[in-house]
Design a protein around this motif. Structure first.
Motif, PDB file in Angstrom:
ATOM      1  N   ASN A 114       0.794  -1.229   0.000  1.00 59.15           N
ATOM      2  CA  ASN A 114       0.000   0.000   0.000  1.00 59.15           C
ATOM      3  C   ASN A 114       0.823   1.275   0.000  1.00 59.15           C
ATOM      4  N   THR A 121      -7.669   1.508  -4.990  1.00 63.73           N
ATOM      5  CA  THR A 121      -8.104   1.343  -3.612  1.00 63.73           C
ATOM      6  C   THR A 121      -6.884   1.083  -2.746  1.00 63.73           C
ATOM      7  N   GLU A 122      -6.461   2.114  -2.001  1.00 62.09           N
ATOM      8  CA  GLU A 122      -5.251   2.035  -1.181  1.00 62.09           C
ATOM      9  C   GLU A 122      -4.063   1.532  -2.007  1.00 62.09           C
TER      10      GLU A 122
END
Length: 443
Positions: free
Chosen positions: A13, A39-40
């Protein structure tokens, strides 16, 4: 003059940079930069839960931001100057191959491929290549059983050749246009060194040995005949791979003037050959013979080493027995669990719609329960099973739920499932006469 090194860690991430003294390991400065895309940091496909890709541009922008921030902190708190930096080391997730063109540029940078997720980095947790992994395993059992013996007996959908073969099947046009597939651990050092031809990229034995069936015993990567059985077009990628993959003590090149300017460092600094994040986490944790290091993150990687001269058995279900992949002069054993931090994040953030504060509260409540006291039994296969079953199609399970079950009991059951999965790995390694004297856990 006191010298420092910079370590750059590319996680699932975010990317982190650390400035440390080469004399005593003193941490002079550190910084973290989150990946902004998806997403992240993960590019997903709502229609395929197995797909997980990343943008190489996130890697490069994050690296520049994190290194500059870490150096500012090191300068402010320890007086570190750019001229004191002696070298740069890189680790990344893996297997995370990136399709590149003849100029060593990711294919996703081309206008026609910007919206094509196949042209991006294929993240380690991408499981779209399940069928291809099965085909590779079946072919190797028929033709080259020695290939499987060194990677636990089953080839994984998380690994290099599975992902290439899947791309060939679902996107032959992109595959044809791609010059080479470069592991992230090798791509980042090549960018820092200004390498513009894929054939000049130094390949690390960490990714090659654990994920791409490389071994000096059979002359390097899988042979052309074997790959041709899978696909003649896949076999042509073999010619673009080097004869030798290197350990982390090998210099991948020197910092280019362009990236020296971006990072605020002198040009010409040596850049080490890359490796996987977990493997270098084991080095940082002081791994040695008899010590099992558990590197705990979104997943968990278990690493052990033995002197290269000592025979290490081929252990079914592990992720590789590879010489030089962790420490030069040692043979490494890798195993692991596919979902650890991811499970708790899923339960707290998705199921309970909570935050870090809830995670702390659930931990405290779960701590007051006796082992097995809730009556729940769980399996930690929410992202498949990496070791020992090597099957990404397996799913998690919780047995014993009632209308009176509180969420902290479920959280406790997930913790116990993780511990049980860890014990299964320990038992398998010791079953094959590898003695574990102590265990170190790191994040």
């Amino acid at each position: 003059m006191l010298k420092y090194s910079i370590g750059i860690d590319f996680g699932t991430n975010s990317v982190r940079a650390l400035v440390v003294s080469t004399r005593d390991g003193l941490e002079a400065g550190s910084a973290v930069a989150a990946y902004p895309s998806g997403t992240e940091g993960i590019l997903l496909d709502p229609g395929d839960h197995n797909l997980a890709r990343q943008s190489p541009l996130d890697y490069l922008a994050g690296m520049e931001k994190a290194v500059r921030s870490a150096m500012r902190k090191a300068s402010r708190e320890a007086g570190v100057k750019p001229g004191q930096i002696a070298g740069i080391g890189v680790d990344t997730t893996g297997s995370t191959p990136i399709p590149v063109d003849g100029r060593n540029q990711p294919m996703c940078l081309r206008r026609e491929y910007r919206k094509n997720l196949n042209a991006y980095a294929w993240l380690w947790k991408d499981h779209t290549a399940i069928a291809e992994a099965e085909a590779i395993t079946a072919a190797a059992r028929r033709m080259r059983p020695q290939y499987l013996a060194k990677c636990g007996g089953t080839y994984s959908s998380e690994w290099y050749w599975s992902k290439l073969l899947h791309c060939l099947k679902v996107d032959p046009g992109l595959f044809a246009e791609t010059c080479a597939w470069i592991e992230c651990e090798d791509y980042i050092p090549s960018v820092l060194c200004g390498i513009s031809r894929p054939e000049d990229v130094v390949r690390g034995v960490c990714a090659a040995g654990h994920k791409a069936m490389y071994s000096r015993q059979w002359g390097g990567f899988p042979d052309h005949e074997f790959l041709s059985v899978l696909s003649p077009r896949l076999a042509r990628q073999r010619s673009r791979l080097p004869a030798v993959a290197h350990s982390i003590d090998h210099c991948a090149g020197r910092l280019s003037p362009a990236w020296a300017a971006k990072l605020g460092l002198p040009a010409g600094i040596p850049v080490a050959t890359g490796a996987f994040d977990a493997h270098l986490g084991a080095v940082g944790s002081g791994i040695k013979t008899g010590t099992l290091v558990k590197i705990i993150g979104t997943s968990t990687c278990d690493v052990m080493v033995a002197p290269a001269g000592r025979k290490v058995a081929d252990i079914p279900g592990v992720c590789g027995v590879v010489e030089g992949s962790v420490l030069p002069g040692y043979t490494a054993i890798e195993a692991g669990q596919s979902a650890v931090g991811d499970i708790f994040k899923w339960f707290v953030n998705v199921v309970c719609r909570g935050s870090d504060a809830l995670q702390v509260a659930l931990t405290e409540d779960a701590r007051r329960l006796r082992p097995g006291g809730s009556g729940l039994l769980a399996l930690d296969w929410n992202n498949g099973n990496r070791t020992i079953l090597v099957d990404p199609r397996l799913t998690g399970m919780i047995v014993g739920l009632t209308l009176h079950t509180p969420r902290h009991e479920i959280y406790r059951a997930l913790l116990e499932a993780t511990a049980f999965g860890a014990l299964a790995i320990i038992n398998r390694i010791e079953e094959y006469k590898v003695k574990i004297d102590n265990i170190i856990c790191c994040g």
